[in-house]
Motif scaffolding. Structure first.
Motif, short mmCIF file in Angstrom:
data_model
loop_
_atom_site.label_atom_id
_atom_site.label_comp_id
_atom_site.label_asym_id
_atom_site.label_seq_id
_atom_site.Cartn_x
_atom_site.Cartn_y
_atom_site.Cartn_z
N TYR A 80 0.83 -1.20 0.00
CA TYR A 80 0.00 0.00 0.00
C TYR A 80 0.87 1.25 0.00
N LYS A 81 0.25 2.35 -0.42
CA LYS A 81 0.77 3.70 -0.25
C LYS A 81 -0.41 4.56 0.19
N GLN A 82 -0.21 5.37 1.23
CA GLN A 82 -1.36 6.08 1.79
C GLN A 82 -0.98 7.45 2.35
N ASN A 83 -1.89 8.41 2.14
CA ASN A 83 -1.80 9.74 2.74
C ASN A 83 -3.02 9.95 3.63
N ALA A 84 -2.80 10.46 4.85
CA ALA A 84 -3.90 10.75 5.76
C ALA A 84 -3.62 12.08 6.45
N PHE A 85 -4.65 12.90 6.62
CA PHE A 85 -4.45 14.16 7.32
C PHE A 85 -5.75 14.58 8.00
N GLY A 86 -5.61 15.41 9.05
CA GLY A 86 -6.77 15.84 9.80
C GLY A 86 -6.62 17.25 10.33
N LEU A 87 -7.74 17.95 10.46
CA LEU A 87 -7.80 19.28 11.05
C LEU A 87 -8.85 19.25 12.15
N SER A 88 -8.53 19.82 13.31
CA SER A 88 -9.48 19.79 14.42
C SER A 88 -9.24 20.98 15.34
N THR A 89 -10.19 21.20 16.23
CA THR A 89 -10.08 22.29 17.19
C THR A 89 -10.79 21.92 18.47
N ALA A 90 -10.33 22.49 19.59
CA ALA A 90 -10.98 22.34 20.90
C ALA A 90 -11.28 23.73 21.42
N VAL A 91 -12.53 23.95 21.84
CA VAL A 91 -12.98 25.28 22.25
C VAL A 91 -13.68 25.18 23.61
N PRO A 92 -13.29 25.98 24.61
CA PRO A 92 -14.05 26.03 25.86
C PRO A 92 -15.46 26.52 25.58
N ALA A 93 -16.48 25.83 26.14
CA ALA A 93 -17.86 26.22 25.86
C ALA A 93 -18.77 25.78 27.00
N THR A 128 -15.80 21.49 27.24
CA THR A 128 -14.95 21.62 26.06
C THR A 128 -15.64 21.00 24.86
N ALA A 129 -15.75 21.78 23.78
CA ALA A 129 -16.31 21.29 22.53
C ALA A 129 -15.18 21.01 21.54
N LYS A 130 -15.30 19.91 20.79
CA LYS A 130 -14.30 19.54 19.79
C LYS A 130 -14.97 19.36 18.44
N ALA A 144 -17.65 16.51 19.37
CA ALA A 144 -17.75 15.95 20.72
C ALA A 144 -17.83 17.07 21.73
N TYR A 145 -18.42 16.74 22.89
CA TYR A 145 -18.50 17.72 23.97
C TYR A 145 -18.34 17.00 25.30
N SER A 146 -17.52 17.54 26.18
CA SER A 146 -17.34 16.96 27.52
C SER A 146 -17.60 18.03 28.56
N TYR A 147 -18.22 17.62 29.67
CA TYR A 147 -18.57 18.57 30.73
C TYR A 147 -18.14 17.99 32.07
N PRO A 148 -17.26 18.70 32.81
CA PRO A 148 -16.79 18.16 34.09
C PRO A 148 -17.87 18.25 35.17
N LEU A 149 -18.12 17.11 35.83
CA LEU A 149 -19.04 17.08 36.95
C LEU A 149 -18.29 17.24 38.27
N SER A 150 -17.00 16.96 38.23
CA SER A 150 -16.11 17.14 39.38
C SER A 150 -14.69 17.13 38.84
N LYS A 151 -13.70 17.12 39.72
CA LYS A 151 -12.31 17.08 39.27
C LYS A 151 -11.97 15.73 38.64
N ARG A 152 -12.72 14.70 38.96
CA ARG A 152 -12.37 13.36 38.47
C ARG A 152 -13.43 12.73 37.58
#
Length: 363
Positions: A266-279, A283-285, A314-322
């Motif tokens: 095989y020969k392959q090219n892969a690339f990605g663009l992403s961002t993480a934003v406090p919301a 955190t929203a991704k 994706a979105y993650s929301y902290p309910l506590s420190k852990r």
């Protein structure tokens, strides 16, 4: 005199206790992740709803410790076991054709560190695997989480976890560290050197202000036999991966690219663009990744090119420190060879979607 004697005894006991405490500086830690996933592959029959284990973070428990040897030197260890929350069974294990498997299957590492850097021995993730303490993969905000639609490893070539490995991390020079890794046998190394399947990795990791990035070269030779499949490896495989993040304050922007090849395979090219934003306190991704390549093992006249793309949120929301809650939605689409595959061969890395929500607790 009696009072002095009691004081000396107390000091001796305290000293002995301090030594015992220092010698047994061991930490128990872990991650538990459970949730629900709704998914559908284009060529599969019906929508699947299932309990999920490790959709965001692989469930694990582990032990780690370190002892100060003095003069700036220390020795430590890390032993990490993966498991499936929904069934209670082990996960991430390596198993050969005879059914032999390991206990600390995610990571089993002994290391020495000092002014020279850190030298590790055992089983751990390769440099671009995105797994374990020794990986330096970066540039994709979704990492290796979110299964087929979100994980970088579904498009990028990787070497996952490897056995019989040695890893070296240099001290930082102007914000740059050198990472080198070698495996004397990615599965086993009980044969002659020429009959073991070897891994070689070399990487540079840099940090300067708001930027951090990596460049990684990896290779595996074609020596030996796959201990799981029982077949000989065909061709050496190579990859070059580059990725980075830039923190703008209001958001972090990430980019990653990989070129991977294996002669007559095989020969392959892969690339990605992403961002993480406090919301909204969490955190929203957002991200998108692309892949195109050629399956050189296909016979003349057969479709040998493939491509694919995905969109991820994706979105993650902290309910506590852990503890935090998460949600995810992703779609991936395959074209040419991937589109032409049969329903039996189709999976979410080709065309399909997944929606999930869950909870992660760390201890």
């Amino acid at each position: 005199f009696l009072q002095m004697k009691k004081s000396l005894i107390a000091l001796a006991v305290l000293g002995a206790s301090s030594v015992a405490f220092a010698a047994s500086n061991v930490t128990l830690y872990g991650v538990v992740d459970g949730g629900v996933v709704v998914s559908k592959a284009k060529k599969a029959d019906g929508t699947v709803v299932r309990a999920s284990s490790g959709f965001d973070s692989g469930p694990r428990w582990g032990l780690k410790g370190v002892e100060d040897l003095g003069n700036g030197y220390s020795v430590g260890f890390q032993l990490e076991q993966g498991f499936n929350l929904d069934t209670g069974t082990t996960a991430n294990g390596w198993q050969n054709k005879d059914g032999d498997t390991g206990t600390f299957n995610r990571e089993s590492r002994l290391y020495v560190q000092g002014g020279f850097g850190t030298l590790s021995f055992g089983r751990f993730g390769s440099l671009a695997s995105g797994a374990g303490s020794q990986t330096i993969l970066t540039g994709w905000q979704f990492g290796t989480s979110y299964e087929d639609t979100g994980s970088w490893t579904k498009y990028g070539k990787g070497n996952s976890r490897i056995n019989n490995a040695i890893s070296y991390v240099s001290p930082a020079f102007g914000g740059v560290t050198l990472h080198a890794m070698y495996s004397n046998g990615t599965q086993k190394d009980d044969e002659r050197w020429s009959d073991n399947h070897h891994y070689y990795g070399l990487g540079l990791k840099a940090k300067a202000g708001a930027f951090d990035g990596v460049v990684i070269f990896e290779a595996t030779d074609a020596k030996g036999t796959d201990s799981v499949k029982g077949t000989a490896y065909k061709n050496p495989a190579y990859s070059v991966t580059a990725g980075g993040n830039y923190n703008l304050g209001v958001a972090t922007l990430s980019a990653i690219y990989q070129y991977a090849w294996s002669s007559d395979t095989y020969k392959q090219n892969a690339f990605g663009l992403s961002t993480a934003v406090p919301a909204f306190g969490g955190t929203a991704k957002l991200g998108t990744k692309f892949v195109f390549g050629k399956d050189e093992a296909k016979a003349a006249g057969e479709e040998d090119k493939y491509n694919g793309w995905s969109i991820n949120a994706a979105y993650s929301y902290p309910l506590s420190k852990r503890t935090y809650a998460y949600g995810y939605a992703g779609y991936t689409h395959g074209g040419k060879l991937w589109k032409a595959e049969t329903a039996k061969e189709a999976d979410l890395s080709h065309t399909g979607y997944a929606v999930a929500m869950g909870l992660v607790h760390k201890f």
